[in-house]
Design a protein around this motif. Structure first.
Motif, PDB file in Angstrom:
ATOM      1  N   PHE A 194       0.809  -1.211   0.000  1.00  0.00           N
ATOM      2  CA  PHE A 194       0.000   0.000   0.000  1.00  0.00           C
ATOM      3  C   PHE A 194       0.847   1.268   0.000  1.00  0.00           C
ATOM      4  CE2 PHE A 194      -2.209   3.486   2.094  1.00  0.00           C
ATOM      5  CZ  PHE A 194      -3.361   3.565   1.339  1.00  0.00           C
ATOM      6  N   GLU A 195       1.839   1.325   0.863  1.00  0.00           N
ATOM      7  CA  GLU A 195       2.594   2.564   0.984  1.00  0.00           C
ATOM      8  C   GLU A 195       3.329   2.892  -0.307  1.00  0.00           C
ATOM      9  OE1 GLU A 195       4.883   2.723   4.571  1.00  0.00           O
ATOM     10  OE2 GLU A 195       3.196   2.049   5.799  1.00  0.00           O
ATOM     11  N   ARG A 196       3.905   1.886  -0.951  1.00  0.00           N
ATOM     12  CA  ARG A 196       4.602   2.130  -2.203  1.00  0.00           C
ATOM     13  C   ARG A 196       3.609   2.559  -3.290  1.00  0.00           C
ATOM     14  NH1 ARG A 196       7.652  -2.862  -4.406  1.00  0.00           N
ATOM     15  NH2 ARG A 196       8.565  -2.713  -2.315  1.00  0.00           N
ATOM     16  N   ALA A 197       2.454   1.898  -3.338  1.00  0.00           N
ATOM     17  CA  ALA A 197       1.452   2.258  -4.342  1.00  0.00           C
ATOM     18  C   ALA A 197       0.954   3.687  -4.125  1.00  0.00           C
ATOM     19  CB  ALA A 197       0.280   1.277  -4.294  1.00  0.00           C
ATOM     20  N   MET A 198       0.696   4.066  -2.880  1.00  0.00           N
ATOM     21  CA  MET A 198       0.199   5.409  -2.590  1.00  0.00           C
ATOM     22  C   MET A 198       1.248   6.464  -2.928  1.00  0.00           C
ATOM     23  SD  MET A 198      -2.196   7.442  -1.603  1.00  0.00           S
ATOM     24  CE  MET A 198      -3.418   6.301  -0.962  1.00  0.00           C
ATOM     25  N   GLU A 199       2.453   6.246  -2.478  1.00  0.00           N
ATOM     26  CA  GLU A 199       3.505   7.235  -2.715  1.00  0.00           C
ATOM     27  C   GLU A 199       3.900   7.317  -4.185  1.00  0.00           C
ATOM     28  OE1 GLU A 199       5.505   6.753   1.737  1.00  0.00           O
ATOM     29  OE2 GLU A 199       6.441   5.786  -0.001  1.00  0.00           O
ATOM     30  N   GLY A 200       3.912   6.162  -4.876  1.00  0.00           N
ATOM     31  CA  GLY A 200       4.383   6.132  -6.252  1.00  0.00           C
ATOM     32  C   GLY A 200       3.345   6.496  -7.286  1.00  0.00           C
ATOM     33  N   THR A 201       2.072   6.496  -6.902  1.00  0.00           N
ATOM     34  CA  THR A 201       1.026   6.843  -7.868  1.00  0.00           C
ATOM     35  C   THR A 201       0.313   8.118  -7.436  1.00  0.00           C
ATOM     36  OG1 THR A 201      -0.527   5.311  -6.773  1.00  0.00           O
ATOM     37  CG2 THR A 201       0.690   4.480  -8.670  1.00  0.00           C
ATOM     38  N   ILE A 202      -0.509   8.035  -6.409  1.00  0.00           N
ATOM     39  CA  ILE A 202      -1.365   9.178  -6.055  1.00  0.00           C
ATOM     40  C   ILE A 202      -0.532  10.389  -5.624  1.00  0.00           C
ATOM     41  CG2 ILE A 202      -3.322   9.958  -4.701  1.00  0.00           C
ATOM     42  CD1 ILE A 202      -3.797   7.532  -6.660  1.00  0.00           C
ATOM     43  N   LEU A 203       0.343  10.217  -4.652  1.00  0.00           N
ATOM     44  CA  LEU A 203       1.074  11.375  -4.124  1.00  0.00           C
ATOM     45  C   LEU A 203       2.025  11.963  -5.158  1.00  0.00           C
ATOM     46  CD1 LEU A 203       1.847  10.265  -0.451  1.00  0.00           C
ATOM     47  CD2 LEU A 203      -0.233  11.274  -1.416  1.00  0.00           C
ATOM     48  N   SER A 204       2.773  11.114  -5.848  1.00  0.00           N
ATOM     49  CA  SER A 204       3.740  11.637  -6.813  1.00  0.00           C
ATOM     50  C   SER A 204       3.050  12.247  -8.017  1.00  0.00           C
ATOM     51  CB  SER A 204       4.703  10.533  -7.250  1.00  0.00           C
ATOM     52  OG  SER A 204       4.021   9.497  -7.939  1.00  0.00           O
ATOM     53  N   LYS A 205       2.002  11.604  -8.528  1.00  0.00           N
ATOM     54  CA  LYS A 205       1.320  12.115  -9.719  1.00  0.00           C
ATOM     55  C   LYS A 205       0.589  13.426  -9.443  1.00  0.00           C
ATOM     56  CE  LYS A 205       0.698   7.650 -12.048  1.00  0.00           C
ATOM     57  NZ  LYS A 205       1.307   7.989 -13.357  1.00  0.00           N
ATOM     58  N   LEU A 206       0.188  13.650  -8.192  1.00  0.00           N
ATOM     59  CA  LEU A 206      -0.470  14.912  -7.842  1.00  0.00           C
ATOM     60  C   LEU A 206       0.521  15.972  -7.367  1.00  0.00           C
ATOM     61  CD1 LEU A 206      -3.721  13.678  -6.052  1.00  0.00           C
ATOM     62  CD2 LEU A 206      -3.453  14.480  -8.406  1.00  0.00           C
ATOM     63  N   GLY A 207       1.804  15.632  -7.327  1.00  0.00           N
ATOM     64  CA  GLY A 207       2.819  16.594  -6.921  1.00  0.00           C
ATOM     65  C   GLY A 207       2.749  16.961  -5.456  1.00  0.00           C
ATOM     66  N   LEU A 208       2.342  16.009  -4.617  1.00  0.00           N
ATOM     67  CA  LEU A 208       2.196  16.276  -3.186  1.00  0.00           C
ATOM     68  C   LEU A 208       3.491  15.909  -2.467  1.00  0.00           C
ATOM     69  CD1 LEU A 208      -1.449  14.950  -2.681  1.00  0.00           C
ATOM     70  CD2 LEU A 208      -0.671  17.257  -3.308  1.00  0.00           C
ATOM     71  N   ALA A 209       4.463  16.813  -2.535  1.00  0.00           N
ATOM     72  CA  ALA A 209       5.792  16.534  -2.010  1.00  0.00           C
ATOM     73  C   ALA A 209       5.881  16.670  -0.501  1.00  0.00           C
ATOM     74  CB  ALA A 209       6.813  17.462  -2.668  1.00  0.00           C
ATOM     75  N   SER A 210       4.849  17.250   0.134  1.00  0.00           N
ATOM     76  CA  SER A 210       4.843  17.400   1.593  1.00  0.00           C
ATOM     77  C   SER A 210       3.690  16.630   2.215  1.00  0.00           C
ATOM     78  CB  SER A 210       4.755  18.881   1.978  1.00  0.00           C
ATOM     79  OG  SER A 210       5.941  19.554   1.619  1.00  0.00           O
ATOM     80  N   THR A 211       3.311  15.525   1.576  1.00  0.00           N
ATOM     81  CA  THR A 211       2.270  14.640   2.094  1.00  0.00           C
ATOM     82  C   THR A 211       2.905  13.280   2.318  1.00  0.00           C
ATOM     83  OG1 THR A 211       0.563  15.857   0.909  1.00  0.00           O
ATOM     84  CG2 THR A 211      -0.001  13.628   1.638  1.00  0.00           C
ATOM     85  N   TYR A 212       2.725  12.731   3.507  1.00  0.00           N
ATOM     86  CA  TYR A 212       3.500  11.557   3.910  1.00  0.00           C
ATOM     87  C   TYR A 212       2.630  10.526   4.612  1.00  0.00           C
ATOM     88  CZ  TYR A 212       6.982  15.350   3.712  1.00  0.00           C
ATOM     89  OH  TYR A 212       7.730  16.430   3.341  1.00  0.00           O
ATOM     90  N   LEU A 213       3.049   9.258   4.491  1.00  0.00           N
ATOM     91  CA  LEU A 213       2.567   8.210   5.378  1.00  0.00           C
ATOM     92  C   LEU A 213       3.486   8.101   6.586  1.00  0.00           C
ATOM     93  CD1 LEU A 213       1.578   5.630   2.627  1.00  0.00           C
ATOM     94  CD2 LEU A 213       0.068   7.124   3.933  1.00  0.00           C
ATOM     95  N   HIS A 214       4.775   8.287   6.351  1.00  0.00           N
ATOM     96  CA  HIS A 214       5.757   8.383   7.434  1.00  0.00           C
ATOM     97  C   HIS A 214       6.552   9.661   7.189  1.00  0.00           C
ATOM     98  CE1 HIS A 214       4.854   4.307   8.715  1.00  0.00           C
ATOM     99  NE2 HIS A 214       4.978   3.918   7.461  1.00  0.00           N
ATOM    100  N   VAL A 215       6.517  10.571   8.126  1.00  0.00           N
ATOM    101  CA  VAL A 215       7.204  11.849   7.956  1.00  0.00           C
ATOM    102  C   VAL A 215       8.707  11.613   8.014  1.00  0.00           C
ATOM    103  CG1 VAL A 215       7.495  14.191   8.832  1.00  0.00           C
ATOM    104  CG2 VAL A 215       5.259  13.065   9.001  1.00  0.00           C
ATOM    105  N   PRO A 216       9.435  11.934   6.939  1.00  0.00           N
ATOM    106  CA  PRO A 216      10.878  11.677   6.927  1.00  0.00           C
ATOM    107  C   PRO A 216      11.633  12.634   7.831  1.00  0.00           C
ATOM    108  CG  PRO A 216      10.242  12.862   4.953  1.00  0.00           C
ATOM    109  CD  PRO A 216       8.969  12.545   5.686  1.00  0.00           C
ATOM    110  N   ALA A 217      12.878  12.299   8.090  1.00  0.00           N
ATOM    111  CA  ALA A 217      13.693  13.118   8.996  1.00  0.00           C
ATOM    112  C   ALA A 217      13.791  14.555   8.518  1.00  0.00           C
ATOM    113  CB  ALA A 217      15.086  12.501   9.131  1.00  0.00           C
TER     114      ALA A 217
END
Length: 393
Positions: A194-217
């Motif tokens: 799920f996390e890879r699918a969400m980040e690699g399709t929905i978030l990336s395709k919509l340009g949501l660079a500050s939207t996270y499932l896990h907030v990076p360092a």
């Protein structure tokens, strides 16, 4: 019941909206500033909210309003880039991911849940459809998993042993395990976690660079602290299917981009079809129309009507549903909204595609949903005479 028609309609949905949408009446910047200033600071004082980020989409522009602090301990001010927990607004992202799997031909809403997960074969999920999971109508799955469910082995055992309290499709019972399983199976149909699918399709395709499932360092300095009822700083804890049901974190700037995509569609045609599927009404409860994550109303809607659809009764009690056959594609005059909460955060988003109108409200305290709805309604009533004419005194 079949749902293939959704995509024959959905492929052109956003183009039609662009042709026939009626912009909300333009309020002056001063009028909007006054409406927000008369609404948000009193709301924060009444509910002891440390900080809020608000974005209003109207007249082709996004207006940002930032109040208070992201952390009482550090005094760091809220900005449009402060990251807040979205809680159940995450379900709308999950709905769009499911719509993306539909658009790719990887699943059908009429598929049984067990078709996409070997562990479920031979269980009641042989008779529960993907659509029923996505719309909380599988037969009474609870709001949360039992405390004993702590990992995937426990989770699959729970699902195999679960027995519905109602016939699948009969009643709506709002449930993280229901739409969470839908998201997990949709990602599986796409061949990814799920996390890879969400980040690699929905978030990336919509340009949501500050939207996270896990907030990076690198983004941790922008991640607000939430505050519990006792005023203690808190953040959401991991749980079974948390990413699918309540785990997204985002900023007002990114959420305004997300709403813009929901208002107008995406550059990727399959993603636009996925968004259209999420903004399709599959059944009705009272005046609320259930989409994939999104909850809709015919527009304009009175404040009382919007409060009823976002009530505790709707969230915590089973409701008999009336299925729409065929489903109602989201064109025309519709309002879509979703609330979200975690232990320390409260969020609300609302948009009207035909009016190109929307609002994002992010807070680092979980405060009553009715207060969020009233505040958003009060602000947007200043922007659209149709809504203002429905407003209650």
């Amino acid at each position: 019941m079949t749902y293939s028609r959704i995509f024959s309609l959905g492929a052109g949905l956003f183009g039609c909206l662009a042709l026939f949408s009626i912009p909300a009446a333009a309020a002056s910047q001063t009028e909007l500033d006054r409406a927000v200033a008369a609404t948000i600071p009193p709301l924060m004082r009444a509910n002891d909210i440390p900080g809020m980020a608000v974005a209003v989409l109207a007249g082709g522009q996004t207006h940002y309003f930032n109040y208070g602090v992201a952390s009482r301990e550090s005094g760091q001010p809220v900005t449009r880039d402060t990251v807040f927990e979205l809680g159940s607004i995450s379900k709308t992202f999950t709905g769009i991911l499911g719509g993306y799997a539909l658009a790719q031909g990887k699943l059908a809403l009429t598929d049984s849940a067990s078709r996409h997960q070997p562990e479920l074969k031979g269980s009641v999920f042989d008779r529960v459809s993907m659509l029923q999971l996505a719309t909380y109508s599988a037969g009474g799955l609870p709001l949360q998993f039992p405390d004993a469910v702590s990992g995937y082995r426990d989770m699959w055992a729970y699902y195999r042993d679960w027995r519905p309290g109602f016939a699948p499709g009969e009643r709506r019972q709002y449930s993280n395990p229901s739409i969470g399983l839908f998201g997990h199976l949709a990602a599986r149909a796409l061949g990814q976690p799920f996390e890879r699918a969400m980040e690699g399709t929905i978030l990336s395709k919509l340009g949501l660079a500050s939207t996270y499932l896990h907030v990076p360092a690198a983004a941790q300095p922008r991640y607000a602290w939430g505050y519990s009822k006792a005023g203690k700083p808190v953040r959401v804890s991991p749980g079974a299917l948390d990413a699918e049901a309540y785990g997204v974190k985002s900023s007002a700037a990114d959420m305004s981009r997300y709403l813009q995509a929901n208002l107008s569609g995406a550059a990727d045609p399959q993603l636009s079809r996925a968004i259209a599927a999420s903004q399709t009404a599959y059944y009705q409860v009272g005046n609320m129309l259930q989409g994939l994550g999104w909850e809709g109303y015919r527009y304009p809607i009175s404040l009382d009507g919007l409060l009823a659809g976002n009530s505790n009764e709707m969230a915590f009690q089973p409701q008999r549903v009336s299925w729409l056959n065929p489903p109602k594609a989201g064109g025309g005059e519709m309002l879509w909204n979703k609330t979200g909460s975690t232990g320390g955060f409260g969020a609300y988003v609302l948009f009207v595609p035909a009016r190109k109108l929307g609002i994002v409200m992010l807070a680092n305290r979980n405060y009553p949903i009715a207060e969020r709805v009233r505040a958003a309604y009060r602000i947007l009533s200043q922007l659209d005479p149709a809504l203002a004419s429905s407003a209650q005194p």
